[in-house]
Design an enzyme around this catalytic site. Structure first.
Site, PDB file in Angstrom:
ATOM      1  N   GLU A 159      22.861 -30.592  26.679  1.00 10.49           N
ATOM      2  CA  GLU A 159      21.762 -31.487  27.288  1.00 10.49           C
ATOM      3  C   GLU A 159      21.855 -33.220  26.744  1.00 10.49           C
ATOM      4  O   GLU A 159      21.301 -33.859  27.259  1.00 10.49           O
ATOM      5  CB  GLU A 159      20.533 -31.015  26.991  1.00 10.49           C
ATOM      6  CG  GLU A 159      20.135 -30.719  25.488  1.00 10.49           C
ATOM      7  CD  GLU A 159      18.743 -30.463  25.158  1.00 10.49           C
ATOM      8  OE1 GLU A 159      17.966 -30.147  25.927  1.00 10.49           O
ATOM      9  OE2 GLU A 159      18.499 -30.547  23.872  1.00 10.49           O
ATOM     10  N   GLN A 192      17.364 -19.521  26.610  1.00 11.70           N
ATOM     11  CA  GLN A 192      18.386 -19.336  25.361  1.00 11.70           C
ATOM     12  C   GLN A 192      17.507 -19.138  24.325  1.00 11.70           C
ATOM     13  O   GLN A 192      17.987 -18.573  23.274  1.00 11.70           O
ATOM     14  CB  GLN A 192      19.439 -20.386  25.545  1.00 11.70           C
ATOM     15  CG  GLN A 192      18.737 -21.794  24.959  1.00 11.70           C
ATOM     16  CD  GLN A 192      19.501 -23.026  25.369  1.00 11.70           C
ATOM     17  OE1 GLN A 192      20.683 -23.133  25.068  1.00 11.70           O
ATOM     18  NE2 GLN A 192      19.090 -23.699  26.238  1.00 11.70           N
ATOM     19  N   THR A 223      16.298 -23.667  13.094  1.00 14.52           N
ATOM     20  CA  THR A 223      16.373 -24.548  14.366  1.00 14.52           C
ATOM     21  C   THR A 223      17.737 -24.164  15.176  1.00 14.52           C
ATOM     22  O   THR A 223      18.702 -23.911  14.458  1.00 14.52           O
ATOM     23  CB  THR A 223      16.762 -26.109  14.115  1.00 14.52           C
ATOM     24  OG1 THR A 223      16.711 -26.668  15.511  1.00 14.52           O
ATOM     25  CG2 THR A 223      17.675 -26.534  13.246  1.00 14.52           C
ATOM     26  N   ASP A 227      19.207 -25.758  17.086  1.00 17.06           N
ATOM     27  CA  ASP A 227      20.153 -26.720  17.279  1.00 17.06           C
ATOM     28  C   ASP A 227      21.405 -26.608  16.245  1.00 17.06           C
ATOM     29  O   ASP A 227      22.444 -27.481  16.218  1.00 17.06           O
ATOM     30  CB  ASP A 227      19.874 -28.102  17.074  1.00 17.06           C
ATOM     31  CG  ASP A 227      18.679 -28.400  18.308  1.00 17.06           C
ATOM     32  OD1 ASP A 227      18.831 -27.616  19.275  1.00 17.06           O
ATOM     33  OD2 ASP A 227      18.125 -29.432  18.352  1.00 17.06           O
TER      34      ASP A 227
HETATM   35  O1  F6P Z   1      13.901 -27.208  18.620  1.00 17.46           O
HETATM   36  C1  F6P Z   1      15.243 -27.885  19.273  1.00 17.46           C
HETATM   37  C2  F6P Z   1      15.117 -27.913  20.657  1.00 17.46           C
HETATM   38  O2  F6P Z   1      15.209 -26.710  21.340  1.00 17.46           O
HETATM   39  C3  F6P Z   1      16.055 -28.846  21.204  1.00 17.46           C
HETATM   40  O3  F6P Z   1      17.433 -28.062  21.433  1.00 17.46           O
HETATM   41  C4  F6P Z   1      15.611 -29.359  22.590  1.00 17.46           C
HETATM   42  O4  F6P Z   1      15.996 -30.293  22.985  1.00 17.46           O
HETATM   43  C5  F6P Z   1      14.053 -29.165  22.150  1.00 17.46           C
HETATM   44  O5  F6P Z   1      13.955 -28.423  21.270  1.00 17.46           O
HETATM   45  C6  F6P Z   1      13.021 -29.017  23.272  1.00 17.46           C
HETATM   46  O6  F6P Z   1      11.977 -29.129  22.725  1.00 17.46           O
HETATM   47  P1  F6P Z   1      10.557 -28.798  23.378  1.00 17.46           P
HETATM   48  O7  F6P Z   1      10.400 -27.601  23.366  1.00 17.46           O
HETATM   49  O8  F6P Z   1       9.306 -29.414  22.366  1.00 17.46           O
HETATM   50  O9  F6P Z   1      10.465 -29.580  24.783  1.00 17.46           O
END
Ligand code: F6P
Length: 422
Positions: free
Chosen positions: A246, A298, A141, A143
């Site tokens: 975010e 990113q 991940t 994150d």
């Molecule tokens: O996988 C984590 C993440 O990249 C978060 O940082 C972000 O808020 C989210 O996924 C976005 O998810 P999706 O692509 O499902 O909108």
């Protein structure tokens, strides 16, 4: 160990190196001829329910290796929540039916905390339903918020991209600031955890360098203090670079950028805080601003991958197969830091139950007293993760030679169609 096939599935938001873990699994499994074939679910667990399984045995070794340098999730990912067996018994029964139909005894689930939970439930339910499945989680991940592991594959490359983007864009705004733009705002992902925003701090080599301000989700947004510091930076340096996560919240805990959309796990879709911060600065201080939302740029920036990240993503894939071959289940290979200087790491083993549904936020000791910058301890943690490059090969047209999706056929279906996820 009986020869049972492997099933690999990707889950949740993809990363620039999730395919390197897939490659690590496929490459390693090919070294164990006594083990079965590797199948890959199309679009994660949804593909298992729908019995849409790619047969990766037809992929050439070069194609497997090309996965190592290809971003995105080649087999497709999903955000789909399997509830407890009481509420979703039909889904668990269907999964086991699909596993049985294709002689699948080992399931690799490449995801974050939500996916560790799903893999853990499948391992429990398989046993309860009389068809034990070895479930091995494979961490990823961007994150960087999984517990136990020192770092999550995917994060170091995003960290490197964000640090470099911050450095480069700051040179731009610095050049323009005498007569035009004075503030640049970069919005980065990370949901509840400020690791990615913190990584932008690596761009700051000397005091006064950009980014002058970082807004973390762990620190509630203090508007007067923020505006005062923006103005101070413009006065002292002529410009100001702000990196905003975010996931930044106000003092009531409300996201500044909640779009109102929720995914299957109940997570808010975030994004769009940068223009709000820009409007605030323009309105209150009158400065011209530029802003950018790094968003999927990113999360897919494989061209500037961290070498450490690629090596770790591959290593967790390889270790997952080794754990499976040793008969393990309900576990996940994780990264253990042995030392920071010099940077040394090794693979360790964590229980899936301990990884599930937990978020590791930035410790307060990684954010300085002002709440707008990282500390030396944070820098010491982050710095080795972005070290080294692992450029993809480029073609004559100047573009990277990424593997195109659709390199292997779907297995013929044996079961009745599953329509409940459509
Ligand atoms: O996988 C984590 C993440 O990249 C978060 O940082 C972000 O808020 C989210 O996924 C976005 O998810 P999706 O692509 O499902 O909108």
């Amino acid at each position: 160990m009986t020869a049972k096939n492997f099933l690999y599935a990707q889950s949740g938001g993809v990363t620039p190196v999730i395919n390197a873990s897939a490659a690590g699994i496929m490459h390693t499994a090919r070294q164990y001829p006594e083990l079965g074939a590797v199948y890959a679910a199309r679009n994660g667990i949804i593909g298992v329910l729908r019995e849409e399984l790619f047969d990766t045995t037809s992929m050439l070794d070069e194609q497997v290796m090309a996965l190592r340098h290809t971003p995105g999730g080649t087999f497709g990912s999903c955000r789909y929540k399997l509830k407890g067996v009481a509420e979703s018994r039909a889904e668990y029964e269907r999964l086991i039916e699909v596993f049985k139909a294709h002689d699948i005894g080992i399931f690799f689930y490449n995801g974050g905390g939500d996916s560790a939970d799903t893999a853990f439930k499948i391992s429990q339910m398989g046993t309860q339903l009389g068809f034990p499945i070895q479930c091995i989680g494979v961490p990823k991940t961007i994150d960087n918020d999984l517990p136990i592991t020192d770092v999550c594959p995917g994060f170091p490359t995003v960290a490197k991209y964000v640090a470099i983007a911050t450095m480069e864009a700051s040179l731009d705004v610095m050049s323009m600031s005498a007569s035009s733009t004075k503030v640049f705002i970069l919005e980065v992902m990370g949901r509840h955890a400020g690791w990615i925003a913190a990584a932008a701090g690596l761009a700051q080599r000397q005091s006064g360098d950009a980014p002058q301000l970082i807004l973390f989700p762990e620190i509630s947004f203090d508007q007067p203090a923020f505006l005062q510091r923006v103005q101070r930076s413009v006065t002292e340096h002529g410009y100001c670079t702000v990196v905003v996560s975010e996931g930044v919240r106000d003092d009531t805990g409300k996201f500044l950028s909640d779009s109102g959309v929720r995914d299957a796990f109940g997570h808010a879709q975030l994004g769009g805080v940068a223009p709000r911060i820009a409007a605030l600065i323009k309105g209150e201080l009158g400065h011209k601003c530029h802003w950018a939302v790094a968003d999927y740029l990113q999360r897919s920036a494989r061209h500037i991958a961290s070498r450490v990240d690629v090596e770790q993503a591959w290593a967790v894939g390889r270790a997952a197969v080794e754990f499976a071959a040793a008969g393990e289940s309900g576990v996940m290979p994780v990264i253990e830091r042995v030392s920071s200087k010099p940077y040394q790491w090794r693979i360790a083993k964590a229980q899936l139950s301990a990884m599930a549904n937990q978020e590791k936020l930035m410790p307060r000791t990684f954010i300085d007293a002002s709440g707008f910058a990282i500390t030396q301890a944070c820098r010491d943690y982050l710095a080795p993760l972005i070290a080294g490059e692992d450029y993809p090969p480029y073609r004559d047209d100047g573009l990277p030679d990424y593997l195109r999706p659709g390199q292997c056929p779907l297995l013929p279906q044996k079961l009745a169609k599953w329509t409940k996820t459509e």
